[in-house]
Design a protein around this motif. Structure first.
Motif, PDB file in Angstrom:
ATOM      1  N   ARG A 173       0.783  -1.081   0.024  1.00 22.39           N
ATOM      2  CA  ARG A 173      -0.040   0.125   0.111  1.00 22.39           C
ATOM      3  C   ARG A 173       0.937   1.209  -0.002  1.00 22.39           C
ATOM      4  O   ARG A 173       0.432   2.262  -0.701  1.00 22.39           O
ATOM      5  CB  ARG A 173      -0.929   0.049   1.241  1.00 22.39           C
ATOM      6  N   GLU A 174       2.099   1.139   0.748  1.00 22.70           N
ATOM      7  CA  GLU A 174       2.918   2.386   0.625  1.00 22.70           C
ATOM      8  C   GLU A 174       3.394   2.615  -0.592  1.00 22.70           C
ATOM      9  O   GLU A 174       3.595   3.824  -1.181  1.00 22.70           O
ATOM     10  CB  GLU A 174       4.001   1.824   1.605  1.00 22.70           C
ATOM     11  N   ALA A 175       3.871   1.677  -1.355  1.00 25.20           N
ATOM     12  CA  ALA A 175       4.375   1.769  -2.567  1.00 25.20           C
ATOM     13  C   ALA A 175       3.206   2.342  -3.697  1.00 25.20           C
ATOM     14  O   ALA A 175       3.370   3.154  -4.422  1.00 25.20           O
ATOM     15  CB  ALA A 175       4.810   0.542  -3.478  1.00 25.20           C
ATOM     16  N   GLY A 201       2.577   6.072  -2.829  1.00 26.15           N
ATOM     17  CA  GLY A 201       3.747   6.792  -3.142  1.00 26.15           C
ATOM     18  C   GLY A 201       3.733   7.074  -4.880  1.00 26.15           C
ATOM     19  O   GLY A 201       4.089   8.012  -5.396  1.00 26.15           O
ATOM     20  N   LEU A 202       3.883   5.911  -5.714  1.00 24.89           N
ATOM     21  CA  LEU A 202       3.879   5.846  -6.808  1.00 24.89           C
ATOM     22  C   LEU A 202       2.615   6.572  -7.604  1.00 24.89           C
ATOM     23  O   LEU A 202       2.840   7.369  -8.673  1.00 24.89           O
ATOM     24  CB  LEU A 202       3.943   4.394  -7.454  1.00 24.89           C
ATOM     25  N   PHE A 203       1.377   6.239  -6.844  1.00 25.18           N
ATOM     26  CA  PHE A 203       0.307   6.838  -7.557  1.00 25.18           C
ATOM     27  C   PHE A 203       0.245   8.456  -7.465  1.00 25.18           C
ATOM     28  O   PHE A 203      -0.030   9.249  -8.323  1.00 25.18           O
ATOM     29  CB  PHE A 203      -1.102   6.164  -7.021  1.00 25.18           C
ATOM     30  N   GLY A 204       0.274   8.732  -6.172  1.00 24.80           N
ATOM     31  CA  GLY A 204       0.284  10.346  -5.898  1.00 24.80           C
ATOM     32  C   GLY A 204       1.409  11.143  -6.671  1.00 24.80           C
ATOM     33  O   GLY A 204       1.181  12.199  -7.313  1.00 24.80           O
ATOM     34  N   SER A 205       2.607  10.626  -6.620  1.00 23.25           N
ATOM     35  CA  SER A 205       3.710  11.419  -7.221  1.00 23.25           C
ATOM     36  C   SER A 205       3.584  11.283  -8.709  1.00 23.25           C
ATOM     37  O   SER A 205       3.692  12.310  -9.191  1.00 23.25           O
ATOM     38  CB  SER A 205       5.134  10.668  -6.889  1.00 23.25           C
ATOM     39  N   GLY A 206       3.500  10.213  -9.226  1.00 23.70           N
ATOM     40  CA  GLY A 206       3.167  10.231 -10.876  1.00 23.70           C
ATOM     41  C   GLY A 206       2.088  10.951 -11.349  1.00 23.70           C
ATOM     42  O   GLY A 206       2.337  11.593 -12.122  1.00 23.70           O
ATOM     43  N   LEU A 207       0.949  11.081 -10.566  1.00 27.46           N
ATOM     44  CA  LEU A 207      -0.274  11.799 -11.003  1.00 27.46           C
ATOM     45  C   LEU A 207      -0.128  13.156 -10.965  1.00 27.46           C
ATOM     46  O   LEU A 207      -0.468  14.106 -12.076  1.00 27.46           O
ATOM     47  CB  LEU A 207      -1.460  11.434 -10.250  1.00 27.46           C
ATOM     48  N   LEU A 208       0.648  13.778  -9.966  1.00 20.87           N
ATOM     49  CA  LEU A 208       0.917  15.130  -9.729  1.00 20.87           C
ATOM     50  C   LEU A 208       1.860  15.585 -10.900  1.00 20.87           C
ATOM     51  O   LEU A 208       1.794  16.654 -11.583  1.00 20.87           O
ATOM     52  CB  LEU A 208       1.586  15.215  -8.495  1.00 20.87           C
ATOM     53  N   VAL A 209       2.939  14.615 -11.096  1.00 16.19           N
ATOM     54  CA  VAL A 209       3.873  15.167 -12.215  1.00 16.19           C
ATOM     55  C   VAL A 209       3.329  15.125 -13.603  1.00 16.19           C
ATOM     56  O   VAL A 209       3.353  15.875 -14.323  1.00 16.19           O
ATOM     57  CB  VAL A 209       5.118  14.169 -12.261  1.00 16.19           C
ATOM     58  N   TRP A 242       6.456  13.598  -1.819  1.00 15.74           N
ATOM     59  CA  TRP A 242       5.157  12.719  -1.453  1.00 15.74           C
ATOM     60  C   TRP A 242       5.571  11.190  -1.730  1.00 15.74           C
ATOM     61  O   TRP A 242       5.555  10.435  -0.780  1.00 15.74           O
ATOM     62  CB  TRP A 242       4.039  12.871  -2.498  1.00 15.74           C
ATOM     63  N   ALA A 243       6.320  10.971  -2.762  1.00 15.68           N
ATOM     64  CA  ALA A 243       6.901   9.628  -2.861  1.00 15.68           C
ATOM     65  C   ALA A 243       7.828   9.260  -1.826  1.00 15.68           C
ATOM     66  O   ALA A 243       7.807   8.118  -1.227  1.00 15.68           O
ATOM     67  CB  ALA A 243       7.764   9.578  -4.372  1.00 15.68           C
ATOM     68  N   LEU A 244       8.841   9.999  -1.469  1.00 14.32           N
ATOM     69  CA  LEU A 244       9.824   9.811  -0.199  1.00 14.32           C
ATOM     70  C   LEU A 244       8.964   9.537   1.131  1.00 14.32           C
ATOM     71  O   LEU A 244       9.421   8.702   1.885  1.00 14.32           O
ATOM     72  CB  LEU A 244      10.812  10.648  -0.116  1.00 14.32           C
ATOM     73  N   PHE A 245       7.934  10.167   1.138  1.00 12.98           N
ATOM     74  CA  PHE A 245       7.102  10.040   2.322  1.00 12.98           C
ATOM     75  C   PHE A 245       6.688   8.441   2.612  1.00 12.98           C
ATOM     76  O   PHE A 245       6.601   8.008   3.430  1.00 12.98           O
ATOM     77  CB  PHE A 245       6.009  11.073   2.532  1.00 12.98           C
ATOM     78  N   TRP A 246       5.861   8.158   1.566  1.00 15.59           N
ATOM     79  CA  TRP A 246       5.286   6.747   1.414  1.00 15.59           C
ATOM     80  C   TRP A 246       6.484   5.614   1.441  1.00 15.59           C
ATOM     81  O   TRP A 246       6.225   4.550   1.948  1.00 15.59           O
ATOM     82  CB  TRP A 246       4.287   6.778   0.558  1.00 15.59           C
ATOM     83  N   LEU A 247       7.747   6.028   0.694  1.00 24.46           N
ATOM     84  CA  LEU A 247       8.591   4.998   0.704  1.00 24.46           C
ATOM     85  C   LEU A 247       9.554   5.014   1.529  1.00 24.46           C
ATOM     86  O   LEU A 247      10.468   4.337   1.808  1.00 24.46           O
ATOM     87  CB  LEU A 247       9.362   5.175  -0.806  1.00 24.46           C
ATOM     88  N   ASN A 248       9.331   5.933   2.611  1.00 23.59           N
ATOM     89  CA  ASN A 248      10.025   5.738   3.816  1.00 23.59           C
ATOM     90  C   ASN A 248      11.616   6.178   3.581  1.00 23.59           C
ATOM     91  O   ASN A 248      12.444   6.031   4.263  1.00 23.59           O
ATOM     92  CB  ASN A 248      10.175   4.527   4.773  1.00 23.59           C
ATOM     93  N   VAL A 261       9.873  10.170 -12.765  1.00 24.09           N
ATOM     94  CA  VAL A 261       9.585  10.217 -11.340  1.00 24.09           C
ATOM     95  C   VAL A 261       9.181   8.552 -10.883  1.00 24.09           C
ATOM     96  O   VAL A 261       9.829   8.220  -9.839  1.00 24.09           O
ATOM     97  CB  VAL A 261       8.617  11.323 -10.931  1.00 24.09           C
ATOM     98  N   VAL A 262       8.744   8.078 -11.883  1.00 21.08           N
ATOM     99  CA  VAL A 262       7.912   6.620 -11.438  1.00 21.08           C
ATOM    100  C   VAL A 262       9.387   5.705 -11.319  1.00 21.08           C
ATOM    101  O   VAL A 262       9.622   4.716 -10.538  1.00 21.08           O
ATOM    102  CB  VAL A 262       7.062   6.269 -12.278  1.00 21.08           C
ATOM    103  N   LEU A 263      10.011   5.728 -12.450  1.00 23.59           N
ATOM    104  CA  LEU A 263      11.315   5.088 -12.607  1.00 23.59           C
ATOM    105  C   LEU A 263      12.343   5.376 -11.269  1.00 23.59           C
ATOM    106  O   LEU A 263      12.788   4.248 -10.706  1.00 23.59           O
ATOM    107  CB  LEU A 263      12.215   5.336 -13.889  1.00 23.59           C
ATOM    108  N   GLY A 264      12.291   6.620 -10.876  1.00 26.25           N
ATOM    109  CA  GLY A 264      13.220   6.663  -9.700  1.00 26.25           C
ATOM    110  C   GLY A 264      12.757   6.301  -8.546  1.00 26.25           C
ATOM    111  O   GLY A 264      13.512   5.825  -7.571  1.00 26.25           O
ATOM    112  N   ALA A 265      11.500   6.230  -8.459  1.00 30.13           N
ATOM    113  CA  ALA A 265      10.664   5.986  -6.993  1.00 30.13           C
ATOM    114  C   ALA A 265      10.883   4.322  -6.825  1.00 30.13           C
ATOM    115  O   ALA A 265      10.957   3.675  -5.878  1.00 30.13           O
ATOM    116  CB  ALA A 265       9.166   6.370  -7.003  1.00 30.13           C
ATOM    117  N   ILE A 266      10.424   3.655  -8.040  1.00 30.83           N
ATOM    118  CA  ILE A 266      10.619   2.317  -8.184  1.00 30.83           C
ATOM    119  C   ILE A 266      11.978   1.812  -7.652  1.00 30.83           C
ATOM    120  O   ILE A 266      12.210   0.820  -6.966  1.00 30.83           O
ATOM    121  CB  ILE A 266      10.329   1.854  -9.498  1.00 30.83           C
TER     122      ILE A 266
END
Length: 341
Positions: free
Chosen positions: A71-73, A76-84, A111-117, A219-224
């Motif tokens: 759920r964290e991923a 993180g991925l959904f929110g950051s990717g959608l905003l960008v 946002w991504a960093l918050f959810w990915l810790n 941003v999604v590749l970086g977050a993954i």
């Protein structure tokens, strides 16, 4: 079996949405018109990357429901990717000042960093290093740079799409050989989403990705990549190695333009890949060449680092030094002939 049907659905949704977006762009005259800074000569519809965004984001909750993504991923991925993607879509339809785009990019990255810790402890030379808050600041800058460099590298037909697919599938192999099979689903779905778009974007492109798609991919590749680091810090280096062509070309070009005093927010054609496309008079040759570098040079190094057969530093040097020499050969960041700062 359900996940494989999902994979096919993502591919189909992306393909169909790209078709619809192309027709919409033609009807509304949303076209990229060639100019002296372009690498194209024919007016082409833009904004097709929205198909990648929609197809991938729709798949994320399904993966979570199948217990294949945390759920964290997901958040993180959904929110950051959608905003960008929203920022890029708005910029595609009407210019947004660079400072506001950058602010939005930092918010998305945070946002991504918050959810990915944040950034986990990193292993260097066999020693685990916890950078704490400084590491999180570095991770924030890394995500913002990833989404912007991907935007910079989306300048010729098929290149950004081919890079995303080859890197994602390459990392799936790295995950497989390093015993981290649970991580393969997000990059596999992203590869499928991009593949549906690439059908329309492969040289000669019938539609361009636009900022909504390129920034989203970055941003999604970086977050993954950051997410995988929590399981095995060597995987981050594997990601960076596979992304080497884009990282080296964009970073070297930016540094040389900064040193020369250029206005870095102005459009230009001084990336190595742009120079190569002019040299060979072909977008297809450059796009296929980058894919060949990824598969035959960077992937074996990435596999060796991810499987602990090669140290991180040696792997990065082995991968990046030839790429730097190649980028210099094609004059990455050199002043364009007939132009001035």
């Amino acid at each position: 079996m359900t996940v494989w049907w999902l994979l096919l659905a993502v591919l189909a949704v992306s393909w169909l949405l790209t078709l619809g977006l192309r027709r919409y762009a033609l009807a509304k005259s949303l076209m990229d018109i060639p100019n002296e800074r372009s690498s194209h000569s024919v007016p082409t519809p833009r904004g097709g990357g929205v198909a990648i965004v929609v197809a991938f984001l729709l798949a994320l909750p399904v993966l979570t429901g199948l217990d294949l993504l945390s759920r964290e991923a997901l958040y993180g991925l959904f929110g950051s990717g959608l905003l960008v993607a929203i920022i890029g879509f708005a910029d595609d339809h009407g210019h947004i000042a660079a400072r506001w785009r950058l602010l939005g990019h930092f918010i998305a990255a945070a946002w991504a960093l918050f959810w990915l810790n944040g950034l986990p402890p990193i292993e260097l030379f066999g020693i685990t290093v916890d950078l704490g808050w400084f590491g999180n600041i570095l991770a924030l800058v890394y995500l913002v740079w990833m989404l912007n460099l991907y935007n910079f590298m989306d300048g010729i037909d098929g290149l950004a799409s081919a890079e995303a697919i080859s890197v994602c599938l390459g990392m799936c192999l790295v995950y497989w050989f390093s015993g981290n099979l649970e991580l393969i689903w997000a990059p596999l779905m992203l590869a499928a989403a991009v593949a549906g778009f690439l059908w329309w974007n492969f040289p000669p492109a019938r539609i361009f990705m636009g900022d909504a798609g390129s920034g989203f991919l970055g941003v999604v590749l970086g977050a993954i990549a950051l997410e995988s680091t929590w399981l095995n810090s060597e995987l981050l280096w594997s990601w960076l190695i596979l992304l080497g062509v884009f990282i080296v070309d964009s970073t070297l070009t930016l540094i040389r333009r900064l040193v020369r005093g250029d206005k870095i927010y102005q459009a230009h054609r001084s990336h190595a890949y742009q120079s190569a496309s002019r040299y060979y008079a072909s977008h297809k040759r450059v796009t296929l060449g980058v894919m060949a570098i990824n598969v035959f040079w960077l992937l074996p190094i990435s596999l060796a680092v991810g499987s602990s057969m090669l140290s991180e530093l040696v792997g990065v040097l082995l991968a990046f030094v030839p790429l730097i020499l190649l980028a210099l050969k094609f004059e990455a960041g050199a002043e364009e002939r007939g132009s001035s700062s």
